[in-house]
Enzyme design. Structure first.
Site, PDB file in Angstrom:
ATOM      1  CB  THR A 131      -0.915   0.007   1.243  1.00  0.00           C
ATOM      2  OG1 THR A 131      -1.631  -1.226   1.274  1.00  0.00           O
ATOM      3  CG2 THR A 131      -1.893   1.170   1.212  1.00  0.00           C
ATOM      4  N   PRO A 133       0.487   5.788  -0.068  1.00  0.00           N
ATOM      5  CG  PRO A 133       1.635   7.451   1.083  1.00  0.00           C
ATOM      6  CD  PRO A 133       1.857   6.189   0.302  1.00  0.00           C
ATOM      7  CB  ILE A 162       4.084  -1.681   6.135  1.00  0.00           C
ATOM      8  CG1 ILE A 162       3.974  -0.831   4.848  1.00  0.00           C
ATOM      9  CG2 ILE A 162       4.654  -3.058   5.857  1.00  0.00           C
ATOM     10  CD1 ILE A 162       2.915  -1.285   3.846  1.00  0.00           C
ATOM     11  NE  ARG A 251      -8.344  -9.626  -0.923  1.00  0.00           N
ATOM     12  CZ  ARG A 251      -8.361  -9.109  -2.144  1.00  0.00           C
ATOM     13  NH1 ARG A 251      -8.832  -9.817  -3.159  1.00  0.00           N
ATOM     14  NH2 ARG A 251      -7.927  -7.899  -2.347  1.00  0.00           N
ATOM     15  N   GLY A 349     -25.767  -2.306  33.459  1.00  0.00           N
ATOM     16  CA  GLY A 349     -25.011  -2.776  34.616  1.00  0.00           C
ATOM     17  C   GLY A 349     -23.611  -2.209  34.734  1.00  0.00           C
ATOM     18  CD  GLU A 372      -4.119  -8.910   3.582  1.00  0.00           C
ATOM     19  OE1 GLU A 372      -3.237  -8.196   4.097  1.00  0.00           O
ATOM     20  OE2 GLU A 372      -3.918  -9.649   2.618  1.00  0.00           O
ATOM     21  CD  GLN A 376     -16.628  -0.100   0.252  1.00  0.00           C
ATOM     22  OE1 GLN A 376     -15.517  -0.404   0.660  1.00  0.00           O
ATOM     23  NE2 GLN A 376     -17.570   0.342   1.057  1.00  0.00           N
TER      24      GLN A 376
HETATM   25  C1  LIG Z   1      -4.187  -1.707  10.496  1.00  0.00           C
HETATM   26  C2  LIG Z   1      -3.813  -1.807   9.029  1.00  0.00           C
HETATM   27  C3  LIG Z   1      -2.829  -2.682   8.625  1.00  0.00           C
HETATM   28  C4  LIG Z   1      -2.450  -2.770   7.280  1.00  0.00           C
HETATM   29  N1  LIG Z   1      -1.440  -3.631   6.907  1.00  0.00           N
HETATM   30  C5  LIG Z   1      -0.976  -3.590   5.629  1.00  0.00           C
HETATM   31  C6  LIG Z   1       0.186  -4.347   5.248  1.00  0.00           C
HETATM   32  O1  LIG Z   1       0.770  -5.091   6.053  1.00  0.00           O
HETATM   33  N2  LIG Z   1       0.636  -4.224   3.975  1.00  0.00           N
HETATM   34  C7  LIG Z   1       0.029  -3.429   3.056  1.00  0.00           C
HETATM   35  O2  LIG Z   1       0.503  -3.360   1.938  1.00  0.00           O
HETATM   36  N3  LIG Z   1      -1.083  -2.719   3.377  1.00  0.00           N
HETATM   37  C8  LIG Z   1      -1.592  -2.773   4.638  1.00  0.00           C
HETATM   38  N4  LIG Z   1      -2.696  -2.032   4.996  1.00  0.00           N
HETATM   39  C9  LIG Z   1      -3.326  -1.165   3.992  1.00  0.00           C
HETATM   40  C10 LIG Z   1      -4.688  -1.658   3.537  1.00  0.00           C
HETATM   41  O3  LIG Z   1      -4.572  -2.831   2.793  1.00  0.00           O
HETATM   42  C11 LIG Z   1      -5.333  -0.504   2.765  1.00  0.00           C
HETATM   43  O4  LIG Z   1      -5.654   0.505   3.707  1.00  0.00           O
HETATM   44  C12 LIG Z   1      -6.574  -0.922   2.015  1.00  0.00           C
HETATM   45  O5  LIG Z   1      -6.232  -1.748   0.940  1.00  0.00           O
HETATM   46  C13 LIG Z   1      -7.376   0.286   1.493  1.00  0.00           C
HETATM   47  O6  LIG Z   1      -6.544   1.139   0.788  1.00  0.00           O
HETATM   48  P1  LIG Z   1      -6.543   2.709   1.072  1.00  0.00           P
HETATM   49  O7  LIG Z   1      -6.411   2.883   2.530  1.00  0.00           O
HETATM   50  O8  LIG Z   1      -5.548   3.360   0.189  1.00  0.00           O
HETATM   51  O9  LIG Z   1      -7.998   3.187   0.677  1.00  0.00           O
HETATM   52  P2  LIG Z   1      -8.506   3.580  -0.795  1.00  0.00           P
HETATM   53  O10 LIG Z   1      -8.063   2.557  -1.783  1.00  0.00           O
HETATM   54  O11 LIG Z   1      -8.134   4.991  -1.048  1.00  0.00           O
HETATM   55  O12 LIG Z   1     -10.071   3.457  -0.600  1.00  0.00           O
HETATM   56  C14 LIG Z   1     -10.841   4.468   0.071  1.00  0.00           C
HETATM   57  C15 LIG Z   1     -12.308   4.092  -0.041  1.00  0.00           C
HETATM   58  O13 LIG Z   1     -12.705   4.058  -1.432  1.00  0.00           O
HETATM   59  C16 LIG Z   1     -13.256   2.783  -1.756  1.00  0.00           C
HETATM   60  N5  LIG Z   1     -12.874   2.427  -3.123  1.00  0.00           N
HETATM   61  C17 LIG Z   1     -11.634   2.476  -3.678  1.00  0.00           C
HETATM   62  N6  LIG Z   1     -11.670   2.033  -4.950  1.00  0.00           N
HETATM   63  C18 LIG Z   1     -12.954   1.698  -5.211  1.00  0.00           C
HETATM   64  C19 LIG Z   1     -13.633   1.177  -6.361  1.00  0.00           C
HETATM   65  N7  LIG Z   1     -12.973   0.899  -7.495  1.00  0.00           N
HETATM   66  N8  LIG Z   1     -14.964   0.951  -6.254  1.00  0.00           N
HETATM   67  C20 LIG Z   1     -15.638   1.211  -5.096  1.00  0.00           C
HETATM   68  N9  LIG Z   1     -15.053   1.720  -3.979  1.00  0.00           N
HETATM   69  C21 LIG Z   1     -13.729   1.946  -4.046  1.00  0.00           C
HETATM   70  C22 LIG Z   1     -12.655   1.830  -0.749  1.00  0.00           C
HETATM   71  O14 LIG Z   1     -13.477   0.696  -0.571  1.00  0.00           O
HETATM   72  C23 LIG Z   1     -12.597   2.690   0.510  1.00  0.00           C
HETATM   73  O15 LIG Z   1     -13.838   2.694   1.154  1.00  0.00           O
HETATM   74  C24 LIG Z   1      -3.113  -1.962   6.320  1.00  0.00           C
HETATM   75  C25 LIG Z   1      -4.132  -1.085   6.731  1.00  0.00           C
HETATM   76  C26 LIG Z   1      -4.478  -0.993   8.052  1.00  0.00           C
HETATM   77  C27 LIG Z   1      -5.561  -0.025   8.462  1.00  0.00           C
END
Ligand SMILES: Cc1cc2nc3c(=O)[nH]c(=O)nc-3n(C[C@H](O)[C@H](O)[C@H](O)COP(=O)(O)OP(=O)(O)OC[C@H]3O[C@@H](n4cnc5c(N)ncnc54)[C@H](O)[C@@H]3O)c2cc1C
Length: 393
Positions: A131, A133, A162, A251, A349, A372, A376
């Site tokens: 992932t 930003p 990560i 997953r 309670g 993972e 959506q």
């Molecule tokens: C506690 C934690 C641990 C993590 N660990 C890891 C790790 O070890 N390694 C790693 O690589 N990543 C990791 N991640 C990252 C995680 O996999 C991502 O946060 C996740 O894939 C979502 O990506 P994003 O945050 O960039 O959101 P975005 O992709 O920007 O999505 C934002 C919103 O838009 C929606 N959206 C995006 N595209 C579409 C579409 N085409 N259609 C409909 N809706 C859409 C999404 O569902 C979401 O609701 C971790 C995240 C967290 C919170």
């Protein structure tokens, strides 16, 4: 044919994992959540008991009718670990999320080179850095680059969120060797801890899974040997397939963890009804809650079977993208429902340790809808496979 009954060996592995979760995780759960820290003794205990016990047992029993049961055994044990504490479960020493891409994309020499360190009885972790930003769901759009310079790959980019990123001995990261190629330009690389140019940035403060380490990683002219590329340079789509293949394997494991937390919340709510419901509470309300919990119990079983099916297919190398996403989507929604229900039912309670744990699980649950692949994205994966003739963007 799928047989959902566990063999004696599988039951023994599950019971062992449950015991470890009960004895090593539950007692630390609330304190680690409060401090966002994990005592070193936990890591050593898990190294000894989990890898020396549960995982070794799994390896010993991992063969049934000529089929390796690694994925099935893994989801069975992940459910128990998350029942104990999901944040602590993510911190168990081992290759973790780095293992699937190394196993699926590494040569036998690379697998031996990279995974052998995890067998030396010391504390080692692995991480998967996909992932970036702004580039979470849209993996194909990643902007981290890798350029071959003589005998070295030079990696530049920024990854965030990560898991175990700051403590990992090996990080499998994905980068593009040519942005014009889109997803076909993506490749997996193994970056060892301490490599110059690998910088650990911010550690996230989170609402849930607070003791789980979530780190920012910056690659600033980070040079790694040519041999640390996991997929051949000329092999189109291999790198992207590796990223997606990793998710097909992980997953169901995330789904299993969600089932573990949902079950913990369900059990705690049932116990609270039996043991702590204030005297004189209206019987019709109690009956309504019992009905609700009965249904929740059924849904937890359904989620578990979806998880087991996806893992069962993975063990047999049957393509399981749809089933892996179904298990993750269903279990990810269920864990939020189960924990929210438990918080609501146990509201009356006095405050108690049980209630504090339920509230923690409620906070922990949300991330199972995110990492993972969000709910959506799971729906998109499922829809694309259910309706292959319709163009779903
Ligand atoms: C506690 C934690 C641990 C993590 N660990 C890891 C790790 O070890 N390694 C790693 O690589 N990543 C990791 N991640 C990252 C995680 O996999 C991502 O946060 C996740 O894939 C979502 O990506 P994003 O945050 O960039 O959101 P975005 O992709 O920007 O999505 C934002 C919103 O838009 C929606 N959206 C995006 N595209 C579409 C579409 N085409 N259609 C409909 N809706 C859409 C999404 O569902 C979401 O609701 C971790 C995240 C967290 C919170």
């Amino acid at each position: 044919m799928i047989d959902f009954s566990l063999s004696k060996a599988q039951q023994a592995a599950r019971d062992y994992a449950h015991q470890v979760a009960l004895e090593e995780m539950r007692p630390l759960s609330l304190e680690c959540d409060r401090t966002e820290e994990i005592p070193e003794s936990f890591f050593w205990n898990m190294q000894r008991r989990y890898w020396g016990g549960a995982a070794a047992q799994a390896r010993a029993y991992g063969q049934d009718e000529g089929v390796k049961q690694e994925n099935l055994l893994s989801v069975i044990s992940q459910e128990e670990m998350a029942w104990g504490d999901a944040a602590l479960a993510t911190a168990i020493p081992g290759p973790g999320l780095a293992a699937p891409p190394i196993l699926s994309q590494g040569t036998p020499e690379q697998q031996a080179r990279f995974l052998s360190i995890y067998m030396d009885g010391q504390l080692h972790w692995g991480a998967l850095a996909l992932t970036e930003p702004g580039i979470g769901s849209d993996v194909a759009g990643m902007s981290t680059t890798a350029v071959l310079d003589g005998d070295e790959w030079v990696i530049n980019g920024h990854k965030h969120y990560i898991t175990n990123g700051a403590r990992a001995d090996l990080i499998v990261t994905f980068a593009t060797i040519d942005k014009r190629l889109g997803r076909e330009g993506i490749r997996p690389f193994v970056v060892p801890k301490g490599t110059p140019g690998l910088i650990v940035g911010r550690i996230e403060k989170k609402m849930g899974l607070r003791a789980s380490q979530t780190a920012e990683l910056i690659f600033d002219n980070c040079r790694i040997p040519k041999e640390n590329l996991l997929a051949g340079r000329g092999e189109k789509k291999e790198g992207f397939k590796a990223a997606m293949g990793t998710l097909d394997a992980t997953r169901p494991m995330v789904g299993a963890m969600a089932v573990g937390i949902a079950r913990a919340a369900y059990e705690a709510a049932c116990e609270w009804l039996r043991e702590e419901l204030p005297a004189g509470y209206p019987p019709h309300k109690r009956r309504a809650w019992e009905e609700e919990l009965k249904e929740l119990g059924q849904e937890i079983e359904m989620a578990r079977f979806l998880v087991w099916r996806a893992a069962w297919m993975a063990d047999r190398r049957i393509p399981n993208s749809k089933e892996a996403s179904m298990s993750k989507a269903y279990a990810g929604a269920l864990v939020m429902k189960a924990t929210a229900t438990a918080v609501r039912i146990t509201a009356p309670g006095e405050e108690s340790e049980r209630k504090l744990l339920i509230q923690k699980w409620f906070r922990d649950a949300k991330v199972f809808d995110i990492f993972e692949g969000t709910a959506q994205i799971q729906r998109l994966v499922i829809a694309r496979r259910l309706f292959p003739n319709i163009d779903i963007p």
